[in-house]
Design an enzyme around this catalytic site. Structure first.
Site, PDB file in Angstrom:
ATOM      1  N   PRO A  43      13.642 -16.065 -92.304  1.00  0.00           N
ATOM      2  CA  PRO A  43      14.079 -15.411 -93.599  1.00  0.00           C
ATOM      3  C   PRO A  43      14.432 -14.434 -94.227  1.00  0.00           C
ATOM      4  CG  PRO A  43      11.567 -16.188 -93.068  1.00  0.00           C
ATOM      5  CD  PRO A  43      11.835 -16.152 -92.083  1.00  0.00           C
ATOM      6  N   GLU A  44      14.084 -12.971 -92.629  1.00  0.00           N
ATOM      7  CA  GLU A  44      14.159 -11.658 -92.574  1.00  0.00           C
ATOM      8  C   GLU A  44      14.996 -11.525 -91.786  1.00  0.00           C
ATOM      9  OE1 GLU A  44      11.724  -8.728 -94.775  1.00  0.00           O
ATOM     10  OE2 GLU A  44      10.235 -10.318 -94.874  1.00  0.00           O
ATOM     11  N   ASP A 248       3.655  -6.712 -28.695  1.00  0.00           N
ATOM     12  CA  ASP A 248       2.348  -6.537 -28.126  1.00  0.00           C
ATOM     13  C   ASP A 248       1.648  -5.309 -28.287  1.00  0.00           C
ATOM     14  OD1 ASP A 248       2.632  -3.751 -28.478  1.00  0.00           O
ATOM     15  OD2 ASP A 248       3.896  -3.064 -26.510  1.00  0.00           O
ATOM     16  N   LYS A 270      -0.216  -7.182 -22.791  1.00  0.00           N
ATOM     17  CA  LYS A 270      -0.496  -5.772 -22.388  1.00  0.00           C
ATOM     18  C   LYS A 270      -1.842  -5.238 -21.984  1.00  0.00           C
ATOM     19  CE  LYS A 270       3.323  -3.386 -21.246  1.00  0.00           C
ATOM     20  NZ  LYS A 270       3.940  -2.100 -21.647  1.00  0.00           N
ATOM     21  N   GLY A 302       2.686   2.440 -31.875  1.00  0.00           N
ATOM     22  CA  GLY A 302       2.646   4.184 -32.404  1.00  0.00           C
ATOM     23  C   GLY A 302       3.745   4.467 -32.170  1.00  0.00           C
ATOM     24  N   ASP A 303       4.308   5.566 -31.737  1.00  0.00           N
ATOM     25  CA  ASP A 303       5.653   6.121 -31.089  1.00  0.00           C
ATOM     26  C   ASP A 303       6.579   4.634 -29.956  1.00  0.00           C
ATOM     27  OD1 ASP A 303       8.100   8.233 -31.713  1.00  0.00           O
ATOM     28  OD2 ASP A 303       7.820   8.184 -29.729  1.00  0.00           O
ATOM     29  N   ILE A 306       5.663   7.764 -26.575  1.00  0.00           N
ATOM     30  CA  ILE A 306       4.788   8.324 -26.754  1.00  0.00           C
ATOM     31  C   ILE A 306       3.545   7.170 -25.574  1.00  0.00           C
ATOM     32  CG2 ILE A 306       2.445   9.469 -26.983  1.00  0.00           C
ATOM     33  CD1 ILE A 306       4.352  11.414 -28.957  1.00  0.00           C
ATOM     34  N   THR A 331       2.627   8.685 -33.824  1.00  0.00           N
ATOM     35  CA  THR A 331       2.038   8.125 -33.174  1.00  0.00           C
ATOM     36  C   THR A 331       0.906   8.393 -33.258  1.00  0.00           C
ATOM     37  OG1 THR A 331       1.197   8.798 -30.093  1.00  0.00           O
ATOM     38  CG2 THR A 331       1.989   9.857 -31.926  1.00  0.00           C
ATOM     39  N   MET A 383      -5.709   5.917 -23.945  1.00  0.00           N
ATOM     40  CA  MET A 383      -6.038   5.567 -22.840  1.00  0.00           C
ATOM     41  C   MET A 383      -7.137   5.852 -22.070  1.00  0.00           C
ATOM     42  SD  MET A 383      -2.448   4.275 -21.366  1.00  0.00           S
ATOM     43  CE  MET A 383      -0.924   5.675 -21.505  1.00  0.00           C
ATOM     44  N   GLY A 412      -8.166   3.810 -35.028  1.00  0.00           N
ATOM     45  CA  GLY A 412      -7.707   4.273 -36.071  1.00  0.00           C
ATOM     46  C   GLY A 412      -6.511   3.885 -37.198  1.00  0.00           C
TER      47      GLY A 412
HETATM   48  N1  SAH Z   1       2.715   4.297 -28.046  1.00  0.00           N
HETATM   49  C1  SAH Z   1       1.784   4.412 -28.376  1.00  0.00           C
HETATM   50  C2  SAH Z   1       0.016   4.548 -27.722  1.00  0.00           C
HETATM   51  C3  SAH Z   1       0.578   4.284 -26.396  1.00  0.00           C
HETATM   52  S1  SAH Z   1      -0.833   4.002 -24.951  1.00  0.00           S
HETATM   53  C4  SAH Z   1       1.691   5.723 -29.257  1.00  0.00           C
HETATM   54  O1  SAH Z   1       2.378   6.555 -29.720  1.00  0.00           O
HETATM   55  O2  SAH Z   1       0.158   5.659 -30.491  1.00  0.00           O
HETATM   56  C5  SAH Z   1      -1.899   2.910 -25.565  1.00  0.00           C
HETATM   57  C6  SAH Z   1      -3.311   3.697 -26.472  1.00  0.00           C
HETATM   58  O3  SAH Z   1      -2.605   4.401 -27.296  1.00  0.00           O
HETATM   59  C7  SAH Z   1      -4.627   3.255 -26.223  1.00  0.00           C
HETATM   60  O4  SAH Z   1      -5.577   3.747 -25.274  1.00  0.00           O
HETATM   61  C8  SAH Z   1      -5.092   4.235 -27.244  1.00  0.00           C
HETATM   62  O5  SAH Z   1      -6.064   5.264 -26.344  1.00  0.00           O
HETATM   63  C9  SAH Z   1      -4.412   4.613 -28.476  1.00  0.00           C
HETATM   64  N2  SAH Z   1      -3.698   3.896 -29.365  1.00  0.00           N
HETATM   65  C10 SAH Z   1      -3.443   3.569 -30.227  1.00  0.00           C
HETATM   66  N3  SAH Z   1      -3.016   2.768 -30.883  1.00  0.00           N
HETATM   67  C11 SAH Z   1      -4.311   3.485 -31.863  1.00  0.00           C
HETATM   68  C12 SAH Z   1      -4.988   3.009 -32.882  1.00  0.00           C
HETATM   69  N4  SAH Z   1      -5.099   2.548 -34.345  1.00  0.00           N
HETATM   70  N5  SAH Z   1      -6.307   4.170 -32.847  1.00  0.00           N
HETATM   71  C13 SAH Z   1      -6.605   4.118 -31.690  1.00  0.00           C
HETATM   72  N6  SAH Z   1      -6.180   4.667 -30.528  1.00  0.00           N
HETATM   73  C14 SAH Z   1      -5.287   3.844 -30.567  1.00  0.00           C
END
Ligand code: SAH
Length: 459
Positions: A43-44, A248, A270, A302-303, A306, A331, A383, A412
């Site tokens: 209507p409008e 891994d 591993k 991680g890295d 490393i 890492t 480790m 962690g």
């Molecule tokens: N390339 C990986 C390390 C591999 S060696 C990096 O840069 O983190 C594997 C070791 O890394 C483990 O034995 C532990 O000491 C450490 N790590 C890897 N992830 C971890 C996590 N979420 N919490 C605690 N330690 C961790």
């Protein structure tokens, strides 16, 4: 799925809009953008809405809705404030199998409008199926900010060459690899930077003169310590591109979930002393997969550089002449430190930090102990859990005070993170009392005391 999202072609096709207010205007503008010929009955009607409809060859009828208004339309939208009218529109349509959308009344709809991100010809629709339109709109906002406006231009440009590409690469998987390599190359940036003519030329050149079929490639990607939010954009992009993912034990399940759905996944294990695949075999596997023309994502916790043996893996690739990229990851030391409130360096406590492997050859510590016991230095042991006893003894023997604070961080950055703190005096007893699941990282140094004030992560 409660509904099936489909693209509705509306160019020059008749659509009916019932209602003439703001909400009707919003819906009408969408169907008008899709090129529909709109008839509006109300209507409008707002003057601007009327003008928009007329500008696109539609008609406006200033009267109340009648049941047979719906006849002949391919889509009907009811957007009045009168529930009875809305229901009548829905009923008239459903009796005739005409798709109908009733604003704010999901039960009366046979089709619903998603929140739309328009990068035409690229379109993204997000729907909560009427459960929470606000949530869908929020998500749209976030996705909008991720996709450059020029994506539409890029999509159009690729579309121009679609037919040609099909002729050059009749095989679908070769074609996909071609497009992927185009998108990985400099072309998208040319388009985003407004240099479309150049991009067009480049693409035509690539098709005229197809380079040898794209060869395999390996991405050595650091997946970070566990929390998927800690991945880099590049890691994510390559994870979603790869045909095969070789991963891994340290790669968490939520991270693996972010890889391309149809990618092959190969677990190479591993756990300590339980090598699912010996390192030499992993190196060889990467070479073999790449030689098959696959894009391989070697995903590591991680890295990769490393304590990750990433160097060895790419050495073999380099020797075999296989292209590779390396993507750094967060890492464990950075991840665990941040998520346990322990700064690795601090003006008052530590001016340097050392990352050390606690994986001792034949159980015998052969680390440069004298260098590890410097005051004002943080020590991070990867480790190290299994050898904590001998490591502790060596640190004490080389002069580190027995009161030195220690933290052990298990899993962690994940929801399962556990942190146990103590000193060199009591840490082994504490570990015996609270066994920690792998992976666990050990941080030694005064910075550990800061955790009391700086921890923010619930664990
Ligand atoms: N390339 C990986 C390390 C591999 S060696 C990096 O840069 O983190 C594997 C070791 O890394 C483990 O034995 C532990 O000491 C450490 N790590 C890897 N992830 C971890 C996590 N979420 N919490 C605690 N330690 C961790």
């Amino acid at each position: 799925m409660e509904t099936l999202p489909l693209g509705f072609r509306l160019q020059d096709r008749p659509c009916l809009v019932v209602g003439g207010g703001d909400i009707a205007a919003r819906k009408a503008s969408l169907v008008l953008r899709a090129g529909a010929r709109v008839t509006l009955v109300a209507p409008e009607v707002l003057p601007s809405l009327r003008a928009d409809i007329k500008a696109q060859g539609g008609t406006v009828q200033l009267r109340r809705f009648q049941e047979d208004d719906v006849v002949g339309n391919v889509l009907v939208i009811a957007a009045t404030s009168d529930e009875a009218v809305n229901a009548a529109v829905s009923q008239a349509c459903q009796a005739r199998s005409i798709p109908v959308n009733v604003v704010d009344a999901p039960a009366l709809c046979t089709v619903i409008f998603p929140a739309i991100i328009d990068r035409s010809p690229l379109l993204i629709g997000i729907s909560s199926n009427g459960v929470s339109p606000v949530l869908a709109r929020r998500l749209r906002g976030r996705i909008e900010s991720l996709i450059p406006a020029a994506y539409g231009r890029l999509a159009s440009l690729l579309g121009e060459f679609r037919k040609q590409a099909k002729q050059h690469f009749p095989d679908a998987s070769a074609r996909r690899q071609f497009w992927e390599s185009v998108l990985d190359g400099p072309l998208p940036e040319l388009v985003f930077g407004g240099r479309e003519a150049e991009a067009r030329q480049q693409l035509a050149g690539l098709l005229e003169n197809p380079a040898k079929p794209p060869s395999g490639e390996v991405y050595l990607v650091g997946a970070g310590p566990g929390d998927p939010d800690l991945l880099t954009f590049k890691a994510l992009r390559l994870m979603q591109q790869a045909d095969v993912v070789v991963y891994d034990r340290l790669v968490s399940a939520p991270i693996l979930d972010l890889c391309r759905r149809d990618a092959d996944r190969i677990y190479v294990g591993k756990a300590r002393a339980d090598h699912a695949l010996p390192q030499e075999d992993i190196n060889g596997l990467l070479v073999r997969l790449a030689r098959e023309g696959k894009r391989v994502c070697r995903l590591k916790g991680g890295d990769p550089f490393i304590f990750g043996r990433g160097g060895e893996e790419i050495e073999e690739l380099a020797d075999a002449g296989i292209p590779f990229q390396v993507v750094p990851g967060i890492t464990a030391a950075s991840g665990c430190a941040a998520y346990s409130g322990i700064p690795l360096t601090h003006r008052n406590h530590a001016q340097s930090v050392r990352f050390v492997t606690g994986h001792l050859k034949d159980g015998t510590p052969d680390l440069p102990w004298a260098e590890l016991v410097h005051p004002n230095q943080t020590l991070v042991l990867y480790m190290g859990l299994v050898s904590l006893g001998p490591i502790r003894e060596q640190l004490l023997a080389h002069g580190l005070p027995i009161s030195t604070p220690v933290a052990m961080i298990s899993r962690g950055t994940t929801p399962q993170q556990q942190v146990v703190t103590g000193t060199l005096q009591d840490i082994t007893d504490k570990l015996a009392a609270t066994p920690l699941p792998a992976p666990t990282l050990i941080i030694v140094g005064d910075v550990v005391t800061l955790r009391e004030r700086l921890n923010w992560f619930r664990d």
